[in-house]
Design a protein around this motif. Structure first.
Motif, short mmCIF file in Angstrom:
data_model
loop_
_atom_site.label_atom_id
_atom_site.label_comp_id
_atom_site.label_asym_id
_atom_site.label_seq_id
_atom_site.Cartn_x
_atom_site.Cartn_y
_atom_site.Cartn_z
N TYR A 1 0.62 -1.12 -0.10
CA TYR A 1 0.01 0.07 0.00
C TYR A 1 0.87 1.14 0.17
CZ TYR A 1 -4.54 -2.05 0.59
OH TYR A 1 -5.61 -2.85 0.30
N VAL A 2 1.83 1.44 0.77
CA VAL A 2 2.89 2.46 0.77
C VAL A 2 3.37 2.69 -0.75
CG1 VAL A 2 5.16 3.17 1.47
CG2 VAL A 2 3.76 2.18 3.10
N SER A 3 3.91 1.58 -1.38
CA SER A 3 4.22 1.81 -2.88
C SER A 3 3.07 2.18 -3.67
CB SER A 3 4.84 0.32 -3.39
OG SER A 3 5.95 -0.03 -2.56
N ALA A 4 1.95 1.74 -3.49
CA ALA A 4 0.77 1.84 -4.31
C ALA A 4 0.40 3.52 -3.87
CB ALA A 4 -0.54 1.08 -3.92
N ALA A 5 0.70 4.01 -2.80
CA ALA A 5 0.42 5.38 -2.52
C ALA A 5 1.12 6.24 -3.27
CB ALA A 5 0.79 5.82 -1.12
N TRP A 6 2.07 5.88 -4.14
CA TRP A 6 2.83 6.65 -5.35
C TRP A 6 2.23 6.50 -6.58
CZ3 TRP A 6 7.55 9.31 -4.72
CH2 TRP A 6 8.09 9.18 -3.28
N VAL A 7 1.39 5.51 -6.74
CA VAL A 7 0.84 5.46 -7.98
C VAL A 7 0.07 6.58 -8.53
CG1 VAL A 7 -1.01 4.00 -9.56
CG2 VAL A 7 0.55 2.87 -7.81
N LEU A 8 -0.97 7.03 -7.91
CA LEU A 8 -1.98 8.15 -8.45
C LEU A 8 -1.02 9.32 -8.62
CD1 LEU A 8 -4.81 9.12 -9.28
CD2 LEU A 8 -5.14 9.59 -6.89
N GLY B 1 6.64 14.50 -18.18
CA GLY B 1 5.53 13.99 -17.33
C GLY B 1 5.62 12.29 -17.78
N VAL B 2 5.17 12.09 -19.09
CA VAL B 2 5.06 10.81 -19.21
C VAL B 2 6.28 9.81 -19.05
CG1 VAL B 2 4.65 9.29 -21.51
CG2 VAL B 2 3.26 11.21 -21.18
N THR B 3 7.29 10.41 -19.15
CA THR B 3 8.71 9.58 -19.11
C THR B 3 8.42 9.13 -17.48
OG1 THR B 3 9.69 10.55 -20.64
CG2 THR B 3 11.05 9.41 -19.16
N LEU B 4 8.31 10.11 -16.77
CA LEU B 4 8.47 9.71 -15.23
C LEU B 4 7.33 9.02 -14.77
CD1 LEU B 4 9.33 13.35 -13.92
CD2 LEU B 4 10.89 11.43 -14.43
N THR B 5 5.98 9.25 -15.43
CA THR B 5 5.05 8.29 -15.05
C THR B 5 5.25 6.75 -15.41
OG1 THR B 5 3.38 10.06 -15.46
CG2 THR B 5 2.55 7.97 -15.52
N VAL B 6 5.87 6.57 -16.59
CA VAL B 6 6.14 5.29 -16.91
C VAL B 6 7.15 4.54 -16.06
CG1 VAL B 6 7.49 3.79 -18.58
CG2 VAL B 6 5.52 5.50 -19.51
N GLY B 7 8.12 5.28 -15.25
CA GLY B 7 9.11 4.77 -14.49
C GLY B 7 8.19 4.28 -13.10
N SER B 8 7.19 5.33 -12.86
CA SER B 8 6.67 4.93 -11.41
C SER B 8 5.61 3.76 -11.84
CB SER B 8 5.55 6.15 -11.19
OG SER B 8 6.48 7.46 -10.96
N LEU B 9 4.99 3.61 -13.01
CA LEU B 9 4.20 2.53 -13.13
C LEU B 9 5.01 1.20 -12.93
CD1 LEU B 9 1.98 3.45 -15.99
CD2 LEU B 9 1.18 3.14 -13.68
N GLY B 10 6.14 1.25 -13.37
CA GLY B 10 7.07 0.00 -13.45
C GLY B 10 7.22 -0.34 -11.89
N GLY C 1 13.49 2.67 -20.75
CA GLY C 1 14.58 2.41 -19.42
C GLY C 1 14.09 2.81 -18.17
N GLN C 2 13.41 3.80 -17.94
CA GLN C 2 12.63 4.24 -16.69
C GLN C 2 11.81 3.18 -16.41
OE1 GLN C 2 13.16 7.54 -14.67
NE2 GLN C 2 14.87 6.78 -15.83
N LEU C 3 11.01 2.51 -17.31
CA LEU C 3 10.30 1.48 -16.78
C LEU C 3 11.02 0.33 -16.21
CD1 LEU C 3 7.34 0.16 -16.88
CD2 LEU C 3 7.78 -0.74 -19.06
N LEU C 4 12.19 -0.16 -16.79
CA LEU C 4 12.87 -1.16 -16.19
C LEU C 4 13.48 -0.80 -14.91
CD1 LEU C 4 14.78 -2.84 -19.34
CD2 LEU C 4 13.15 -3.97 -17.78
#
Length: 484
Positions: free
Chosen positions: A142-149, A330-339, A390-393
């Motif tokens: 949940y702590v990690s999930a709190a980073w998702v939104l 923003g999209v690039t950083l978002t992709v990394g966060s999804l990973g 690369g950010q995703l990985l």
């Protein structure tokens, strides 16, 4: 219903769980959004070669907050620490929003860093003391999930606010929720105490899974003897020394032009001072990768060094070298966060019980591969989606490894040492980030030519950080502890 079958948001845990998620969400939004807005803010405030200080000053004060939080939690419980941290964070964000010069902006970042350091350690103490061991992996999920939104919306919201209004709105928007979160925690302190007073389960060997005696209550400690108070004061003094030494390193890194210079000497003095002071507040053996708990801390330090050293400069590289728009950043950083979230979800599965060291080592592999792709993009004309991959990985590796190090730290440390282990874990975070940001800032300050002509700077900078990512694999293997 027994605790073993209850979830993280069962009635007895609901208030605490909600407070943890809300606090992490606020910090996450600030971190992700500010990364997107910083190229514009730095240009307006004249950051120039000192661009990296916007990130490293915050992390340096996190060190101080992290070290002070441990003794404070042991003395007064974690709730007052969380509340103070949230209010300091809000004050820092407000100062950044109102800043008209870069030094004032950095002062605001310092207050925000101090508040973050205090709050995060207190949250880890709450997780270790309040939840039974079977629920802790889920809590960290949940702590990690709190980073998702925040990760999904933060960069886009920051880009929109910056382009439509001002980058100042990106900082100002977090002030009210941070104060509100502090008020909610303060208003429900009695409820937290009553929930915590319920009988705790036991582990298979008969030990209490959650301590319930007065000395371990969440909201107050039963008392600290004079020897304990003296130890707390020594720890605080050492923490100030570590923060001061780290600050010298950060200052020298931002001013570096050539290795033989006053800035180079400052870096050397600061590094030596950190090496002399940090071992006194870290888990013994962290800097030498000793087997067991110490290697968990080593892995955490290296993870934060490699990842933060790269990701903090991704927005600047995309805007200055590729002419990318803020939405693309923003999209690039978002992709990394999804990973990152995907990795955190995988580690939360019960199948990894007893094998979490494999997740740490595997996370190091993913992080290394992702950062190598970033180096490749910097060295060639490959398009930005490759850097996003690369950010995703890298994010996937971070999600696997960071949440697992949190679980491992609480598993390997005795319950009575959860405060010290949590403080050491967060200090490893901060020192790791300082290491990565100092490396990146020094390379950037020394080799920076001009926007559009710095391709080689990013290649050198990020290649050095890949080496640190590869060391995470070794630390993960050495974190393995054979069970008798």
């Amino acid at each position: 219903m027994s605790r073993s079958t209850e979830g993280v948001f069962a009635p007895r845990y609901r208030v605490v769980s909600a407070a943890i998620v809300l606090t992490v969400t606020i910090f996450a939004f600030e971190g992700m959004a500010i990364s997107t807005a910083m190229p514009v803010a730095g240009a307006e405030l004249g950051a120039a070669r000192g661009y990296g200080l916007a990130f490293s000053v915050l992390v340096t004060l996190q060190v101080l907050g992290t070290v002070l939080a441990g003794p404070w939690c042991d003395t007064s419980g974690p709730l007052p620490v969380v509340i103070a941290g949230q209010l300091l964070f809000a004050a820092g964000a407000a100062a950044c929003a109102a800043a008209t010069t870069y030094p004032v902006f950095l002062v605001g970042r310092a207050f925000a860093g101090l508040g973050t350091g205090l709050s995060v350690v207190a949250l880890y103490v709450i997780i270790g003391r309040f939840y039974p061991s079977g629920l802790r992996p889920t809590v960290f999920t949940y702590v990690s999930a709190a980073w998702v939104l925040p990760s999904l919306l933060g960069p886009s919201v920051a880009a929109w606010l910056t382009e439509s209004f001002s980058w100042r709105w990106v900082f100002g928007i977090v002030c009210v929720p941070a104060v509100a979160a502090a008020a909610v925690v303060a208003s429900r302190a009695r409820s937290v105490e009553m929930a915590y007073a319920d009988p705790a389960p036991t582990t298979p060997d008969g030990r209490a899974d959650v301590p319930v005696d007065g000395a371990d209550r969440l909201d107050a400690d039963a008392g600290v003897d004079p020897a304990g108070r003296a130890a707390h004061l020594r720890t605080a003094a050492i923490g100030i020394g570590v923060a001061a030494a780290a600050g010298v390193v950060q200052y020298g890194s931002a001013q570096l032009r050539t290795a033989v210079s006053a800035a180079g000497a400052a870096i050397l003095v600061g590094v030596v001072a950190v090496l002399l002071t940090a071992p006194r507040v870290l888990t013994p053996g962290t800097l030498t990768m000793r087997r067991g708990l110490a290697s968990v801390m080593t892995a955490r330090l290296l993870l934060m060094a490699a990842f933060n050293g790269v990701v903090s400069f991704v927005p600047l590289m995309l805007t200055a070298e590729r002419g990318a728009s803020l939405p693309i950043v923003g999209v690039t950083l978002t992709v990394g966060s999804l990973g990152w979230f995907a990795g955190a979800w995988v580690q939360g599965r019960s199948r990894w019980t007893g094998r979490r060291w494999q997740l740490v080592a595997g996370g190091g592999v993913g992080l290394s591969a992702g950062l190598l792709l970033c180096v490749l993009v910097a060295a060639t004309t490959l398009p930005w989606p490759v850097l996003a991959a690369g950010q995703l990985l890298a994010g996937l590796g971070m999600g696997l490894a960071t949440a697992s190090t949190g679980v491992l730290a609480l598993e390997l440390a005795p319950v009575s040492d959860h405060g010290a282990a949590s403080s050491s874990l967060q200090l490893s975070d901060s020192l790791g980030s300082i290491t990565g940001l100092s490396t990146a800032s020094a390379v950037y300050a020394a080799l920076h030519v001009s926007a559009g002509a710095d391709r080689g700077v990013y290649v050198v900078m990020w290649s050095a950080l890949v080496v640190l990512a590869l060391l995470v694999v070794a630390a993960g293997v050495r974190a393995r502890v054979e069970r008798g």
